[in-house]
Design an enzyme around this catalytic site. Sequence first.
Site, short mmCIF file in Angstrom:
data_model
loop_
_atom_site.label_atom_id
_atom_site.label_comp_id
_atom_site.label_asym_id
_atom_site.label_seq_id
_atom_site.Cartn_x
_atom_site.Cartn_y
_atom_site.Cartn_z
N SER A 1 3.30 -4.05 2.82
CA SER A 1 3.33 -3.08 3.78
C SER A 1 1.96 -2.45 4.02
O SER A 1 1.24 -3.16 4.20
CB SER A 1 4.65 -2.11 3.50
N HIS B 1 5.38 -6.49 7.19
CA HIS B 1 6.48 -6.23 8.02
C HIS B 1 6.22 -5.16 9.15
O HIS B 1 5.13 -4.71 9.09
CB HIS B 1 7.68 -5.80 7.27
#
Length: 210
Positions: A111, A136
């Site tokens: 992330s 993501h």
Amino acid sequence: MSDTQQSAPDIFNTGLVPMVVEQSARGERAYDIFSRLLKERVIFLVGPVEDYQANLLVAQLLFLESENPDKDVHLYINSPGGSVTAGLAIYDTMQFIKPDVATLCVGQAASMGALLLAAGAEGKRHALPNSRMMIHQPLGGFQGQATDIDIHAREILSMRDRLNTILAHHTGQDIETIRQDTDRDNFMAAEAAAQYGLIDRVLTSRGASE
């Protein structure tokens, strides 16, 4: 990625941080291991990305720039990600200061951790062989009036576009590829991350970084 503030664990009060004792003409001096490595321009992003840790990293980056603006800073990352705004504070400071920031993933960079790994100086972004990366889109969960939910939804879409633009810039991938690849959790081993452009090299030994 989340834009919620998390409390940072106070690892210094757990008694688990090793101390290093150095001898000098003035006698002994003890440092915690992180302070000692800071003298060598090595800093750490370990655990969730949140405001407290971001403030510490920003302060360390600015301090090391003031110490020597022409010498690299080495940022070791082992993080599952976390707050978008905290991560962007670190990112902007990395780009703002004069020294190159070399990044190295140990364990995982997911992330916001992956974005910060990719944001290192070109040619100086590395990962160890058994580390993993994950990219993501931002996560968000909101409650309240419909109007407020709509405001937050539009903000998270704007933030997603901003993060995708940053990843595209540092990886060399086109924006549509980034948009598709971040639609769901996208895990990569170290070699795959190098091919994708998140890092430049996979390091197998100390000499490989030289």
